[in-house]
Motif scaffolding. Structure first.
Motif, mmCIF file in Angstrom:
data_model
loop_
_atom_site.group_PDB
_atom_site.id
_atom_site.type_symbol
_atom_site.label_atom_id
_atom_site.label_comp_id
_atom_site.label_asym_id
_atom_site.label_seq_id
_atom_site.Cartn_x
_atom_site.Cartn_y
_atom_site.Cartn_z
ATOM 1 N N THR B 2 107.982 116.867 89.469
ATOM 2 C CA THR B 2 108.432 117.252 88.135
ATOM 3 C C THR B 2 107.517 116.640 87.076
ATOM 4 O OG1 THR B 2 110.097 115.592 88.620
ATOM 5 C CG2 THR B 2 110.894 117.806 88.200
ATOM 6 N N THR B 3 107.205 117.426 86.096
ATOM 7 C CA THR B 3 106.493 116.857 84.945
ATOM 8 C C THR B 3 107.495 116.556 83.854
ATOM 9 O OG1 THR B 3 105.979 119.167 84.531
ATOM 10 C CG2 THR B 3 104.138 117.719 85.105
ATOM 11 N N THR B 4 107.501 115.337 83.405
ATOM 12 C CA THR B 4 108.402 114.966 82.306
ATOM 13 C C THR B 4 107.566 114.313 81.228
ATOM 14 O OG1 THR B 4 108.845 112.921 83.484
ATOM 15 C CG2 THR B 4 110.502 114.647 83.662
ATOM 16 N N HIS B 5 108.093 114.380 80.039
ATOM 17 C CA HIS B 5 107.470 113.711 78.910
ATOM 18 C C HIS B 5 107.352 112.219 79.237
ATOM 19 C CE1 HIS B 5 107.090 112.060 74.867
ATOM 20 N NE2 HIS B 5 106.643 113.261 74.503
ATOM 21 N N PRO B 6 106.205 111.610 78.915
ATOM 22 C CA PRO B 6 106.026 110.198 79.304
ATOM 23 C C PRO B 6 107.064 109.270 78.680
ATOM 24 C CG PRO B 6 104.253 110.970 77.842
ATOM 25 C CD PRO B 6 105.017 112.164 78.261
ATOM 26 N N ASP B 7 107.710 109.691 77.570
ATOM 27 C CA ASP B 7 108.727 108.841 76.956
ATOM 28 C C ASP B 7 110.141 109.242 77.363
ATOM 29 O OD1 ASP B 7 106.779 107.418 75.707
ATOM 30 O OD2 ASP B 7 106.834 108.639 73.877
ATOM 31 N N ALA B 8 110.259 110.267 78.185
ATOM 32 C CA ALA B 8 111.600 110.722 78.579
ATOM 33 C C ALA B 8 112.303 109.615 79.354
ATOM 34 C CB ALA B 8 111.493 111.973 79.442
ATOM 35 N N PRO B 9 113.615 109.472 79.147
ATOM 36 C CA PRO B 9 114.315 108.403 79.852
ATOM 37 C C PRO B 9 114.348 108.636 81.363
ATOM 38 C CG PRO B 9 115.873 109.817 78.677
ATOM 39 C CD PRO B 9 114.508 110.246 78.262
ATOM 40 N N GLU B 10 114.336 107.527 82.089
ATOM 41 C CA GLU B 10 114.468 107.615 83.545
ATOM 42 C C GLU B 10 115.920 107.417 83.985
ATOM 43 O OE1 GLU B 10 110.458 105.738 85.289
ATOM 44 O OE2 GLU B 10 111.305 104.632 83.583
ATOM 45 N N VAL B 11 116.675 106.758 83.124
ATOM 46 C CA VAL B 11 118.099 106.558 83.405
ATOM 47 C C VAL B 11 118.878 106.732 82.106
ATOM 48 C CG1 VAL B 11 119.849 105.025 84.398
ATOM 49 C CG2 VAL B 11 117.458 104.813 85.142
ATOM 50 N N LEU B 12 119.970 107.493 82.186
ATOM 51 C CA LEU B 12 120.905 107.588 81.067
ATOM 52 C C LEU B 12 122.103 106.691 81.373
ATOM 53 C CD1 LEU B 12 120.897 111.478 80.693
ATOM 54 C CD2 LEU B 12 119.718 109.835 79.197
ATOM 55 N N VAL B 13 122.551 105.980 80.378
ATOM 56 C CA VAL B 13 123.735 105.143 80.531
ATOM 57 C C VAL B 13 124.771 105.601 79.518
ATOM 58 C CG1 VAL B 13 124.675 102.811 80.329
ATOM 59 C CG2 VAL B 13 122.427 103.154 81.387
ATOM 60 N N VAL B 14 125.966 105.898 79.985
ATOM 61 C CA VAL B 14 127.044 106.335 79.095
ATOM 62 C C VAL B 14 127.980 105.164 78.856
ATOM 63 C CG1 VAL B 14 128.942 107.959 78.761
ATOM 64 C CG2 VAL B 14 126.882 108.659 80.021
ATOM 65 N N GLY B 15 128.074 104.756 77.606
ATOM 66 C CA GLY B 15 128.964 103.656 77.246
ATOM 67 C C GLY B 15 128.185 102.397 76.929
ATOM 68 N N ALA B 16 128.326 101.929 75.678
ATOM 69 C CA ALA B 16 127.638 100.706 75.256
ATOM 70 C C ALA B 16 128.605 99.535 75.188
ATOM 71 C CB ALA B 16 126.936 100.930 73.916
ATOM 72 N N GLY B 17 129.482 99.459 76.164
ATOM 73 C CA GLY B 17 130.254 98.240 76.381
ATOM 74 C C GLY B 17 129.414 97.277 77.201
ATOM 75 N N LEU B 18 130.046 96.198 77.638
ATOM 76 C CA LEU B 18 129.272 95.187 78.373
ATOM 77 C C LEU B 18 128.685 95.734 79.661
ATOM 78 C CD1 LEU B 18 131.164 91.809 77.978
ATOM 79 C CD2 LEU B 18 129.380 92.851 76.595
ATOM 80 N N ALA B 19 129.400 96.621 80.326
ATOM 81 C CA ALA B 19 128.899 97.150 81.594
ATOM 82 C C ALA B 19 127.659 98.005 81.376
ATOM 83 C CB ALA B 19 129.997 97.959 82.286
ATOM 84 N N GLY B 20 127.767 98.960 80.481
ATOM 85 C CA GLY B 20 126.645 99.858 80.247
ATOM 86 C C GLY B 20 125.428 99.137 79.707
ATOM 87 N N LEU B 21 125.648 98.237 78.763
ATOM 88 C CA LEU B 21 124.508 97.531 78.165
ATOM 89 C C LEU B 21 123.864 96.567 79.157
ATOM 90 C CD1 LEU B 21 125.989 96.850 74.610
ATOM 91 C CD2 LEU B 21 124.187 98.505 75.209
ATOM 92 N N THR B 22 124.678 95.942 79.994
ATOM 93 C CA THR B 22 124.085 95.075 81.032
ATOM 94 C C THR B 22 123.253 95.900 82.001
ATOM 95 O OG1 THR B 22 125.915 93.497 80.874
ATOM 96 C CG2 THR B 22 124.591 93.437 82.884
ATOM 97 N N ALA B 23 123.800 97.040 82.413
ATOM 98 C CA ALA B 23 123.032 97.912 83.306
ATOM 99 C C ALA B 23 121.714 98.309 82.649
ATOM 100 C CB ALA B 23 123.853 99.152 83.657
ATOM 101 N N ALA B 24 121.795 98.691 81.373
ATOM 102 C CA ALA B 24 120.583 99.111 80.659
ATOM 103 C C ALA B 24 119.573 97.969 80.574
ATOM 104 C CB ALA B 24 120.957 99.603 79.262
ATOM 105 N N ARG B 25 120.059 96.747 80.339
ATOM 106 C CA ARG B 25 119.145 95.601 80.257
ATOM 107 C C ARG B 25 118.445 95.364 81.596
ATOM 108 N NH1 ARG B 25 118.528 91.008 77.076
ATOM 109 N NH2 ARG B 25 117.923 89.094 78.151
ATOM 110 N N ARG B 26 119.210 95.381 82.667
ATOM 111 C CA ARG B 26 118.596 95.117 83.976
ATOM 112 C C ARG B 26 117.571 96.196 84.334
ATOM 113 N NH1 ARG B 26 119.592 90.598 82.935
ATOM 114 N NH2 ARG B 26 121.606 89.632 83.385
ATOM 115 N N LEU B 27 117.892 97.429 83.993
ATOM 116 C CA LEU B 27 116.949 98.517 84.292
ATOM 117 C C LEU B 27 115.702 98.407 83.416
ATOM 118 C CD1 LEU B 27 119.620 101.318 84.638
ATOM 119 C CD2 LEU B 27 118.055 100.582 86.460
#
Lengths: 454, 454
Positions: B2-27
Motif C-alpha cells: 500500500t502507498t500511504t502519505h508519509p504523514d498518514a497515521p499508523e495507528v488511530l486511538v479512540v479516546g483521550a482518557g488515560l488508557a488511550g493517551l498512554t497507548a498513544a505515548r507508548r506507540l
C-alpha cells in the motif's frame, strides 16, 4: 406557529418491526402523516420468513407463535386478514434429562414421584410469587428490592430439591428467556412469567402462547402492515437524534428527517451508543446500558416428511444436553415437507455463536439425532439464524433485566423524553419480548403521541 | 504494497482518557505515527480537574487517588515528572451505622464484639475466595460458574449475620464499585477485590489505593500525556468503524481517518450502538450490551478552612444513610481552603441523578452536616459531577459485570477483532476501572499493536 410542508411527516417512527409498524398504522388511521425509518433492507425486525431454495418451504427464522391468551397480536391478525393454523402437537413428547430419554403425553415428563412433587411445589411457589407482581411495573411489587437483588438461578438453586427440577427450571429460562437463569433477576423472571399467567402460558400449545402459527409466516404481519403505510424507508439507520421545543430531527446516512414527534421502536441496547442532543436523561441513558439481548440460534431442518410423526412423536422435546435444548414440529400446515425446529439458547448459543455455520449445523443435527434417531441426521435442507450476529437486533428474543435493573431503572422504560416516545417489545406492559407485546407497545406509543397533540 | 502519505497515521486511538493517551505515548515512543480522536473538547476522560471560580481551589471531579500498590500509574507519574501528595488522614474517622455515629481511629469502627467477629469472619472468607480468582481471567476460576450465577448481594445476605456487617459490605460495594451489591456478580466482586489484594487495598490510604493525590489534579496526567503527542484531535466523536484487510477507517462528523490499526479506548457500553462494518463478532457485540457503567455523583464543598480537623476528625466517614455515604478530606496540600468530598453511589445516585443541581446540593450538604455538624451546611462554594449524565462516559467509575457476564463473555473483553484493539480501564488485567488499570490497558494495547506489525 410553525410552517411545514403539507406533506411533511407529523410523526417519525424508528424501526419497522411489529411495534413500529403497529404504531405507524394506528397513527395513520388517526389521520397523522407518518414516516417509518428502518435500518434493514426489510421490514419485520425479529420476525423473518424465508422461502428455502431447495424445498421451497417457508419457515420462520424469527418469532413464529401466537396464542389466544395474546389479545393484541390476535386482534391485529384478524384486522389484517391473516390466518393462523395450529402448532402440531399430536403424539408423545420427549424429555432428555440426566442422561435418560422419556416419552410422555401432556405437560410433565413421567419423572419419579418425589421429583414430580418437588417440581409441583417449586413451580407453584414461583407462580404464587409471580401473581403478586404488577405486570406493567415490577418495581412496585412488594419486596421488589429483595426479589431484584438475586438471580433467578439463585432462587432455583435454593428452592429446588432435585436435579431434575433444577434442570426443568433452567430449561424454562432458556426456552422462554433465551438466557441462562443466572443472567436475569428473580423479579424479572416473575414479572415475565406473570405476563403469561404462569409457566404453562408461555410453554404450551392449545390455549397458550404456542397454540398457533401464522399462515405464510409471521413476517407477513409486518409486510401487511407496511403495505398499508405510505412512507416506509428501508436502509435508513438512525445515527443521531436531536430534539428541541418544536420537534425531533433524526439523522440517517442519506439525510435528515424532521417531525413534531418520534417513536423509537428498537431494542434499547441498540440506542446506547447513538448520540442524542440534548443528551438523554441519565436514568434513561443508563437503562439503555442495562438491557442486553438474549442469545438464541434458531435451527430448522427440512425432511421429505415428518418422520417422527410415524413414530408417534409430536416433535416437541426438551433436553438438558445441548446445544439444541428445545424442539418443535415446524412443518407447514399440510404436513409435508417435515420441518424440525431446534432452539439453541443461552450458554449453548454462546458456545456456537462465533463458529462457522457448518459447525453449528453439525452440532444441531447431532442434537436432533439424539432425540429423534438417525433419520434426523440427513435433512434435505437446513437453515439457521444466529440472532446475536444481527447488528440491528443485537440478539433475541428480547432484553434481559439483570439484578437491580427493574428496581433501579424500570421507571425510565416507557417514560417519554420530551418529544421522544419509546416502543418495542421490551417496553410492553403485557407479553414483553413477544409479538403480542410488540403490538401492544406500538399501540400504547401511538396513543401517547395522539394524546400529546402537536 | 500500500502507498500511504508519509504523514498518514499508523495507528488511530479512540479516546483521550488515560488508557488511550498512554497507548498513544507508548506507540509514539516506539516510532509509530499516532492520531488520537477524542469526542469531548478536553482530554482526561474520567479524570477532570476544575479550578473553582470563587475560591480558586483546584478539585478533581473525577478520579483522584493513586497508591504505591498501583505500579503502572505510579511509574507513569514519575516518567511525566508529576508529583503526588498524601491524602489527609490524621485524626478520627466517623461511621454512621444503624442510626448511631461512632468516632474511631484505624480500620474498623468500634462495633460490638460479636459484630467485629462477624465482620472479620465474613471479610476473611471473602478475601480467601478472592485469592483463588485469576485476576486477568475470572472466568477461569474454580467454580466460576457458580460464583458468577449469584449477585454479591446474595452472598452478603447469606453469609453476614449482623445488620452492621451487611451495611459495611454494602458500603464497600457502593464506595468501590459505585453500585449496589445487587448489580454485579459475586465473581466480579471477588476478581475486582483481588486486584487490590483485598478489601483494604481498595479502601485505605497509607500503603493502599487512596494513599496519594496528584499535585495539580489528576487530569494533569492526561494533559501532560497529550502535550507529548503530535496529533490529538478533540471534538471528534467516532460514529462508524470500518475495517478490511488493509486497515481501519474511523468516521467522525468532520471526516474520516484511516490507519493500519486502531485502539478503541472507551467504555464498551458506549460502543453498543456504533455501527461496525463488518459487524463485530456476536460475542463481542453482546459483551458491549452487558457492561453498564456505575452510578456515582461526586460532590465537593469548599470551606474557609478544614474545620473538621480542629475537632480531631480526619474527614473520612462512612454512612449507611445517604445520599452521601462516603466522605474524605480533599483539601489542597497546604490545607486551606478546606475541601470536603462526598460520594453519592448506586441507588442514592439514581435517586438524585435526574434532579436539578440545587436539589442535589441541598441533599449532599444535609448529609455532610449530619456527619460533620452544622458548619458543613455553609460552604463557600460547591461543585459536583453527575457522571451518569456525561454522554461520553455513561457513568463512573467503570463497568459492572452482572451475573453471567464474566463467564459468558469474559473471553471477548480484550481479544482483538482483526485490526481493532481494545483498551480502557474496563479491559485492565490489574486494577480494572482505576487509573492504574487504564494505564496498564493502554500499555498492553500498544504492545499488541507493535507485535502485530503493520
Amino acid at each position: 406557529m410553525t410552517t411545514t410542508h403539507p406533506d411533511a411527516p407529523e410523526v417519525l417512527v424508528v424501526g419497522a418491526g411489529l411495534a413500529g409498524l403497529t404504531a405507524a398504522r394506528r397513527l395513520t388511521q388517526a389521520g397523522r402523516r407518518v414516516r417509518v425509518l428502518e435500518a434493514r433492507e426489510r421490514v419485520g425486525g425479529r420476525t423473518h420468513t424465508l422461502r428455502l431454495p431447495l424445498t421451497g418451504v417457508s419457515v420462520d427464522v424469527g418469532g413464529q407463535w401466537v396464542g389466544p391468551n395474546q389479545p393484541h397480536v390476535m386482534a391485529l391478525l384478524r384486522e389484517l386478514g391473516l390466518e393462523v393454523f395450529p402448532t402440531y402437537d399430536a403424539g408423545q413428547n420427549l424429555a432428555h434429562l440426566l442422561g435418560r430419554t422419556l416419552r410422555y403425553r401432556g405437560l410433565i415428563p413421567p419423572l419419579p414421584p418425589h421429583v414430580l412433587a418437588d417440581y409441583a411445589l417449586l413451580s407453584g411457589k414461583f407462580e404464587a410469587l409471580a401473581r403478586r407482581i404488577p405486570k406493567d411495573a415490577p418495581w412496585q411489587a412488594p419486596d421488589a428490592e429483595a426479589l431484584d437483588a438475586q438471580t433467578f438461578d439463585t432462587w432455583i438453586t435454593r428452592h429446588a430439591h432435585t436435579p431434575q427440577t433444577r434442570a426443568l427450571m433452567r430449561l424454562y429460562a432458556g426456552a422462554v428467556f433465551s438466557a441462562d437463569a443466572a443472567e436475569f433477576s428473580l423479579l424479572h423472571a416473575l414479572a415475565y412469567t406473570a405476563h403469561g399467567g404462569g409457566i404453562n402460558g408461555h410453554t404450551l400449545t392449545r390455549g397458550n402462547a404456542l397454540q398457533d402459527r401464522v399462515l405464510g409466516g409471521a413476517q407477513a404481519i409486518a409486510q401487511r402492515l407496511a403495505d398499508g403505510l405510505p412512507d416506509v424507508r428501508l436502509g435508513s439507520p438512525v445515527t443521531r437524534v436531536e430534539q428541541d421545543g418544536a420537534g425531533v430531527t433524526l439523522h440517517t446516512p442519506d439525510g435528515s428527517h424532521h417531525a413534531p414527534h418520534a417513536i423509537l421502536a428498537v431494542p434499547p441496547a441498540l440506542l446506547s451508543g447513538v448520540p442524542f442532543d440534548p443528551p438523554l436523561p441519565p436514568r434513561r441513558a443508563q437503562l439503555q446500558q442495562r438491557l442486553p439481548m438474549g442469545a438464541v440460534i434458531k435451527f430448522l431442518a427440512v425432511y421429505e416428511r415428518p418422520f417422527w410423526r410415524d413414530a408417534g412423536l409430536s416433535g416437541m422435546a426438551i433436553s438438558d444436553t445441548g446445544p439444541v435444548t428445545v424442539t418443535f414440529d415446524s412443518s407447514p400446515p399440510q404436513g409435508t415437507p417435515g420441518v424440525l425446529l431446534g432452539f439453541i439458547e443461552g450458554h449453548d448459543a454462546r458456545a456456537l455463536m462465533g463458529c462457522g455455520e457448518e459447525d453449528r449445523r453439525e452440532a444441531a443435527l447431532a442434537s436432533l439425532a439424539r432425540l429423534f434417531g438417525p433419520e434426523a441426521r440427513c435433512p434435505l435442507e437446513t437453515v439457521e439464524r444466529n440472532w446475536a450476529a444481527e447488528p440491528h437486533s443485537g440478539g433475541c428474543y428480547g432484553a434481559l433485566f439483570g439484578p437491580g435493573t427493574w428496581t433501579g431503572y424500570g421507571g425510565a422504560l416507557r417514560a417519554p423524553v420530551g418529544r421522544l416516545h419509546w416502543a418495542g417489545a421490551e417496553t410492553a406492559r403485557v407479553w414483553m419480548n413477544y409479538m403480542d407485546g410488540a403490538v401492544e407497545s406500538g399501540e400504547r406509543a401511538a396513543a401517547e403521541v395522539l394524546a400529546a397533540g402537536t
